[in-house]
Design a protein around this motif. Structure first.
Motif, PDB file in Angstrom:
ATOM      1  N   TYR A  97      44.321  38.126  39.042  1.00 36.10           N
ATOM      2  CA  TYR A  97      43.598  39.386  38.912  1.00 36.10           C
ATOM      3  C   TYR A  97      42.199  39.230  39.506  1.00 36.10           C
ATOM      4  O   TYR A  97      41.680  38.120  39.640  1.00 36.10           O
ATOM      5  CB  TYR A  97      43.482  39.787  37.441  1.00 36.10           C
ATOM      6  N   SER A 108      37.982  40.729  39.581  1.00 40.72           N
ATOM      7  CA  SER A 108      36.921  41.518  38.937  1.00 40.72           C
ATOM      8  C   SER A 108      35.779  41.641  39.935  1.00 40.72           C
ATOM      9  O   SER A 108      35.495  40.714  40.693  1.00 40.72           O
ATOM     10  CB  SER A 108      36.437  40.853  37.643  1.00 40.72           C
ATOM     11  N   HIS A 113      35.399  38.011  41.753  1.00 43.20           N
ATOM     12  CA  HIS A 113      36.041  36.793  41.268  1.00 43.20           C
ATOM     13  C   HIS A 113      37.545  36.994  41.151  1.00 43.20           C
ATOM     14  O   HIS A 113      38.015  38.104  40.849  1.00 43.20           O
ATOM     15  CB  HIS A 113      35.470  36.374  39.907  1.00 43.20           C
ATOM     16  N   HIS A 146      40.739  35.637  38.977  1.00 44.14           N
ATOM     17  CA  HIS A 146      41.080  34.974  37.710  1.00 44.14           C
ATOM     18  C   HIS A 146      42.592  34.804  37.626  1.00 44.14           C
ATOM     19  O   HIS A 146      43.353  35.644  38.116  1.00 44.14           O
ATOM     20  CB  HIS A 146      40.617  35.813  36.517  1.00 44.14           C
ATOM     21  N   THR A 191      39.043  30.975  36.084  1.00 43.71           N
ATOM     22  CA  THR A 191      38.440  31.711  37.195  1.00 43.71           C
ATOM     23  C   THR A 191      38.480  30.794  38.403  1.00 43.71           C
ATOM     24  O   THR A 191      37.931  29.687  38.377  1.00 43.71           O
ATOM     25  CB  THR A 191      37.002  32.137  36.868  1.00 43.71           C
ATOM     26  N   LYS A 244      42.817  44.770  40.315  1.00 44.83           N
ATOM     27  CA  LYS A 244      41.394  44.435  40.398  1.00 44.83           C
ATOM     28  C   LYS A 244      40.614  45.410  39.521  1.00 44.83           C
ATOM     29  O   LYS A 244      40.875  46.616  39.550  1.00 44.83           O
ATOM     30  CB  LYS A 244      40.912  44.511  41.855  1.00 44.83           C
ATOM     31  N   ILE A 245      39.657  44.878  38.761  1.00 41.65           N
ATOM     32  CA  ILE A 245      38.844  45.653  37.829  1.00 41.65           C
ATOM     33  C   ILE A 245      37.421  45.701  38.360  1.00 41.65           C
ATOM     34  O   ILE A 245      36.924  44.713  38.899  1.00 41.65           O
ATOM     35  CB  ILE A 245      38.851  45.011  36.427  1.00 41.65           C
ATOM     36  N   GLY A 297      36.653  49.294  34.948  1.00 40.68           N
ATOM     37  CA  GLY A 297      36.439  48.356  33.858  1.00 40.68           C
ATOM     38  C   GLY A 297      35.542  48.931  32.773  1.00 40.68           C
ATOM     39  O   GLY A 297      35.146  50.095  32.831  1.00 40.68           O
ATOM     40  N   GLY A 321      31.194  40.732  35.577  1.00 41.54           N
ATOM     41  CA  GLY A 321      32.571  40.768  36.059  1.00 41.54           C
ATOM     42  C   GLY A 321      33.511  40.010  35.137  1.00 41.54           C
ATOM     43  O   GLY A 321      34.624  40.464  34.854  1.00 41.54           O
ATOM     44  N   LEU A 322      33.066  38.850  34.664  1.00 41.97           N
ATOM     45  CA  LEU A 322      33.893  38.076  33.733  1.00 41.97           C
ATOM     46  C   LEU A 322      34.137  38.852  32.447  1.00 41.97           C
ATOM     47  O   LEU A 322      35.259  38.878  31.925  1.00 41.97           O
ATOM     48  CB  LEU A 322      33.209  36.745  33.423  1.00 41.97           C
ATOM     49  N   PHE A 336      36.790  41.469  32.869  1.00 37.51           N
ATOM     50  CA  PHE A 336      38.123  40.882  32.933  1.00 37.51           C
ATOM     51  C   PHE A 336      38.598  40.439  31.554  1.00 37.51           C
ATOM     52  O   PHE A 336      39.726  40.753  31.134  1.00 37.51           O
ATOM     53  CB  PHE A 336      38.133  39.702  33.899  1.00 37.51           C
ATOM     54  N   LYS A 374      39.669  43.126  29.342  1.00 35.70           N
ATOM     55  CA  LYS A 374      40.967  43.681  29.741  1.00 35.70           C
ATOM     56  C   LYS A 374      42.110  42.825  29.205  1.00 35.70           C
ATOM     57  O   LYS A 374      43.208  43.315  28.930  1.00 35.70           O
ATOM     58  CB  LYS A 374      41.043  43.752  31.270  1.00 35.70           C
TER      59      LYS A 374
END
Length: 327
Positions: free
Chosen positions: A95, A97, A109, A111, A121, A173-174, A208, A278-279, A282, A285
């Motif tokens: 995935y 982010s 990133h 993951h 990651t 992708k988020i 997100g 971004g982390l 993710f 989610k």
């Protein structure tokens, strides 16, 4: 004065009695029973007595979070298995982010989630002053070369980046929800959003969720990194900016009155947080599963007792507490 008790008068001539856990002879540090209790309870607080959460909840230090690092042992932890060598993630679901930026860094990133639920990651792009069209090309797996990057602050002389090596394997992708704001002026047509601009380049994101610093930090500390020898979340050395940003996360400095609000006291400084944002998106989610629910208030802590007082005020059933429940 009984050990563990203290009294003072606050403005408005209001008397305040403070009761520390050391008032209980069975919990008093320095005694055999107290030291055994302390060792057992500290197991639930990553960082032990140096943890700002311990200091706030158990030492009644409202300002403990002020200026403290979110991951106080990060410089040591990153030398261990949390940070791993790059590897081929065969069998992992992949995935992406993305946290958008122009003057600030854009951070993308990749993951991976393994069959047993562990997360890593794997890869990152992190740079400022890179146009959307180039970032979209990179996300799709193509190397990019910029003609120039005037006024860039991060690696200003760098013009080349390799494409995303996992582009063909990513499920979704988020991205930062602010990307859906239609605030980008366009020639001869209505304003468009950043998400629209990416879509024109055949890169599509799911929206997100922002925020959630305290929640994600709690997940990492109490679940993903509860066993540092076998972390459930790892970061590849191919992600140096994310590794660096985790060590930069700090709680805000607050006044004494502000610090008495749990929400305010656990707010982070809004700086060096692009890879971190971004982390968070993710991990929110894909939160810990039913076997490891979001941590609840620990019995016997300051916040637990305050919750019981609020329940009593509402007329709800008040929970009881005994030593057997600790730990």
């Amino acid at each position: 004065m009984i050990p563990g008790f203290s009294a003072r008068v606050v403005p408005g001539d209001v008397p305040v009695l403070r009761v520390h856990f050391g008032a209980d002879p069975d919990k008093r540090p320095g005694t055999e029973a107290g030291d055994l209790w302390l060792a057992r309870v500290l197991a639930g607080y990553p960082g032990g007595r140096n943890s700002p959460r311990w200091k706030r909840e158990m030492e009644i230090d409202y300002g403990a979070f002020g200026g403290a690092k979110a991951f106080p042992e990060w410089e040591t932890w990153k030398q261990g298995p949390i940070v791993c060598e790059p590897f081929n993630p065969t069998g992992y679901a992949l995935y992406g982010s993305y946290d958008h930026g122009w003057n600030n860094p854009a951070a993308f990133h990749v993951h991976g989630i393994s069959g047993d639920g562990t997360i890593v990651t794997l890869w990152e792009f992190y740079a400022d002053r890179v146009p959307v069209s180039y970032i979209a090309k990179l996300i799709r797996g193509h190397d990019i070369v910029l003609p120039r990057r005037p006024e860039a602050k991060i690696e200003p002389t760098r013009l080349r980046w390799p494409g995303n090596p996992f582009a063909e394997s990513m499920r979704l992708k988020i991205a930062d929800p602010s990307m859906w704001a239609e605030d980008q002026p366009m020639k001869d047509e209505p304003n468009k959003s950043i998400a629209d601009l990416f879509a024109r380049e055949h890169v599509h994101f799911l929206e997100g969720e922002r925020g959630g610093d305290a929640t994600v930090i709690e997940w990492l500390l109490s679940y993903d990194w509860a066993d540092l020898a076998h972390p459930r979340y790892r970061i590849s050395r191919d992600c140096p900016r994310l590794i660096w940003e985790l060590g930069q996360q700090r709680y805000r400095e607050l006044t004494e009155r502000q610090a008495q609000s749990k929400d305010a006291s656990e707010m982070l400084v809004d700086k060096h947080n692009h890879a971190w944002d971004g982390l968070k998106m993710f991990l929110k989610k894909f939160p810990p599963g039913p076997a490891a629910p979001k941590p609840v208030q620990k019995p016997g802590t300051f916040h637990w007792f305050r919750e019981q007082a609020q329940r009593a005020k509402r007329g709800d059933e008040v929970q009881t507490y005994s030593r057997a429940m600790v730990g």
